[in-house]
Design an enzyme around this catalytic site. Structure first.
Site, PDB file in Angstrom:
ATOM      1  N   GLU A 356       0.805  -1.214   0.000  1.00  0.00           N
ATOM      2  CA  GLU A 356       0.000   0.000   0.000  1.00  0.00           C
ATOM      3  C   GLU A 356       0.841   1.269   0.000  1.00  0.00           C
ATOM      4  OE1 GLU A 356      -2.481  -3.311   1.689  1.00  0.00           O
ATOM      5  OE2 GLU A 356      -0.461  -2.548   2.101  1.00  0.00           O
ATOM      6  N   HIS A 405     -14.848  -1.784   3.042  1.00  0.00           N
ATOM      7  CA  HIS A 405     -14.887  -2.669   4.214  1.00  0.00           C
ATOM      8  C   HIS A 405     -14.639  -1.877   5.496  1.00  0.00           C
ATOM      9  CE1 HIS A 405     -14.580  -5.448   0.910  1.00  0.00           C
ATOM     10  NE2 HIS A 405     -14.848  -6.468   1.717  1.00  0.00           N
TER      11      HIS A 405
END
Length: 633
Positions: A356, A405
């Site tokens: 990430e 999420h």
């Protein structure tokens, strides 16, 4: 040429000393170690039009070791981009030459650097865009040896090799000394070479003060095909001045005036050479895909649709309409639904795998070269890249981030997967926009706003399918909110967004059956927040607000609501927070919402308790605090 290069390198060292001594702070020794490398690169290999620093065929140079910016500024003086007076304004208030490079004030640099370990990933993004657009420019990233201890560096090494970026060259200034002592590997150039080669790079160890060796290494980098090149230059920190060369204790310390004079004399005195950097050859870019009219997806009000699915649908629609749109994901594209863009426009989708930090910084490299960049992963995992997001804002980059999420409502996966800090995290980013849609058509409409919105934006999406509340023609201005339920008899206002908005609407229906009326606000724009509507609701509902959020109690919706009253005259509202306060476990979404106290039943209980409680003027302990500073409007 060798004599010219030697004189130029000496000038870069002298000017690094002069600028930092004038400033009374800075990093002359870290600049001096890199001077020979910069001299050869700028004089012989860099292709750059300094009159047009954003020209699409310019080579890109990223100074990842941003503290060594005096040598870069000295190079800018040598090419005539700044004058000597500006060079000596280093680190002074109002100067374009800040303590680390910053494109907010200096358009000659593309990105802000100084938080180490990020420059190579930015370079990966730039090199990927050169390939996407079929441009001939090369990307050079100058790194410090200390920053190679950062995991983000090796994420970038891995992705550059994966994408075979032979237009990318890493220049590691291996000067052996960090801030507090020797670096982890010291002068072990064999270890650096072995690591780079293990990641699939062409790698060479080079004497960083041998101008001929530097020249040959850069030439070899240009001719290497099929893989990126890493040049590890063995250098001395403070090279050129015997008092500090290869000596500990001189990191980040300017020379006092007497020692500066001594150093300049040892280096042969001041020089004011001017060099001509070759301009790039114009290339014919790849033809862009044709732009289609924007046709956002629409959803019927009898449907249930997950907002994460709409992110993918809208991303594909925006990609159809904007050929300069690109997307990056961290190996969860079938959950974030960014795969919809990958299916439609595979060349403009970049898989960054579970990396990430590299993903965000590579996105910055793409964004500063003019791409509309959308980045997605689970909300929880963006926290790993928070420094990269923060530096993206410092770089004046535009990134559109989507965290899916979010919250305990994801259910059985448990707390490691639950984004519960993301709203607080993203609200704190300079100039950011934070949006939390509650239904499908709202999500699509907000995506259409984001595509042209400058700065760092964050869209929070949910895992569960939720009812469609709005028609496809409804408008959702950024900075607004929607009042979904209201009456003249409302005893309180419920403020929610995303998953908790649907719980609030359920609570409203239950309260209506009991003869209790409440107002319900969809706070889809978390930053900026709708000050006017919130203040009006507080006035009209007896100063009672209940904020419900699937987020930790700190920094999320409730704090955004409180900011709306930061300079509101008395009386202040009573604000009841319903938020996640204990670590969730695994369970069904409805069980976890109940356990956290943020479901419809708990909202009903909070309303009933609040409506019989003393008013805001009688309950000072429940009043909203009065933070100082400007309101978030």
């Amino acid at each position: 040429m060798a004599d010219t290069l030697a004189e130029l390198a000496a000038q870069l060292r002298v000017d690094s000393i002069r600028a930092t001594t004038a400033a009374g702070s800075g990093h002359p020794s870290s600049s001096m170690s890199a001077a020979d490398i910069v001299a050869v690169l700028f004089q012989k290999y860099l292709r750059f039009d300094f009159q047009h620093p954003k020209a699409p065929d310019n080579d890109r140079f990223v100074l990842s070791k941003g503290h060594a910016c005096p040598v870069l500024y000295a190079a800018f003086k040598a090419v005539g981009a700044i004058d000597d007076a500006e060079l000596l304004s280093l680190r002074k208030l109002g100067s374009r030459l800040e303590g680390h490079p910053n494109p907010h004030v200096l358009p000659l640099v593309d990105v802000a650097t100084g938080s180490l370990g990020q420059g190579l990933a930015v370079g990966v993004g730039m090199a990927l865009m050169a390939r996407l657009d079929q441009r001939g420019f090369r990307t050079y990233v100058m790194m410090g040896d200390s920053e190679t201890a950062e995991g983000s560096v090796w994420e970038a090494f891995d992705k550059a090799s994966h994408y075979q970026l032979d237009n990318l060259c890493a220049l590691i200034d291996m000067n052996r000394l960090g801030q507090s002592g020797p670096t982890e590997l010291g002068w072990n150039d064999e270890a650096y070479v072995a690591r780079a080669r293990a990641f699939g790079w062409h790698a060479l160890a080079v004497d960083g003060h041998d101008l001929g060796a530097i020249d040959r290494a850069l030439a070899e980098a240009q001719s290497t095909k099929g893989k990126p090149t890493c040049l590890i230059f063995k250098t001395e920190k403070g090279h050129g001045y015997s008092l500090i060369a290869n000596k500990e204790g001189w990191h980040g310390k300017p020379l006092p005036e007497d020692k500066a004079r001594e150093a300049i004399q040892e280096l042969g005195g001041e020089r004011h050479l001017r060099i001509e950097v070759k301009k790039p050859e114009a290339t014919r870019p790849a033809p862009q895909e044709s732009a289609a009219p924007l046709k956002l997806p629409g959803y019927a009000t009898d449907e249930k649709v997950a907002t994460r699915k709409v992110y993918g649908d809208a991303l594909k629609a925006l990609g159809d309409a904007h050929p300069d749109l690109v997307a990056l994901d961290a190996e969860v594209s079938n959950s974030t639904y960014s795969e919809e863009l990958r299916k439609a426009h595979p060349r403009r989708y970049f898989e960054m795998y579970i990396a990430e930090q590299n993903m965000v910084s590579s996105g910055v490299g793409m964004a500063v070269l003019g791409k509309r960049v959308f980045i997605s992963t689970f909300a929880a995992f963006l926290s790993r890249a928070y420094d990269q997001i923060r530096m993206a804002a410092v770089s004046n980059a535009t990134l559109h981030l989507c965290g899916s999420h979010a919250g305990c409502s994801i259910g059985e996966d448990g707390p490691s997967q639950m984004g519960l800090e993301d709203l607080a995290m993203m609200r704190a980013v300079a100039g950011s926009t934070v949006l939390y849609p509650s239904d499908a058509n709202q999500t699509a409409a907000l995506m259409a706003h984001l595509v042209d919105l400058p700065g760092i934006s964050y869209l929070r999406t949910t895992r569960a399918k939720t009812p469609v509340l709005y028609s496809a023609t409804e408008k959702f201005p950024i900075g607004g909110c929607k009042v979904l339920r209201r009456s003249d008899k409302d005893v309180a206002t419920i403020v929610a967004a995303g998953i908790t908005l649907h719980e609030a609407l359920d609570a409203h229906a239950r309260l209506q059956e009991s003869g209790v009326s409440v107002r319900v606000i969809d706070l889809y724009s978390v930053k900026p927040v709708d000050v006017k509507t919130l203040r009006q609701a507080a006035r009209e509902t007896q100063g009672r607000l209940i904020v419900v959020e699937d987020h930790w109690a700190e920094g999320g919706l409730a704090d955004a609501v409180l900011e709306a009253f930061s300079d509101e005259p008395q009386p202040l509202p009573v604000v009841k927070r319903l938020a996640v306060r204990t670590l969730p476990g695994s369970g069904k979404p409805e069980e976890l919402l109940s356990a956290a106290g943020i479901d419809a039943e708990h909202i009903v209980q909070a309303v009933m308790a609040l409506k019989d409680a003393p008013g805001p003027t009688d309950a000072p302990e429940a009043k909203a605090p009065r933070p100082r500073g400007r309101k978030n409007a």
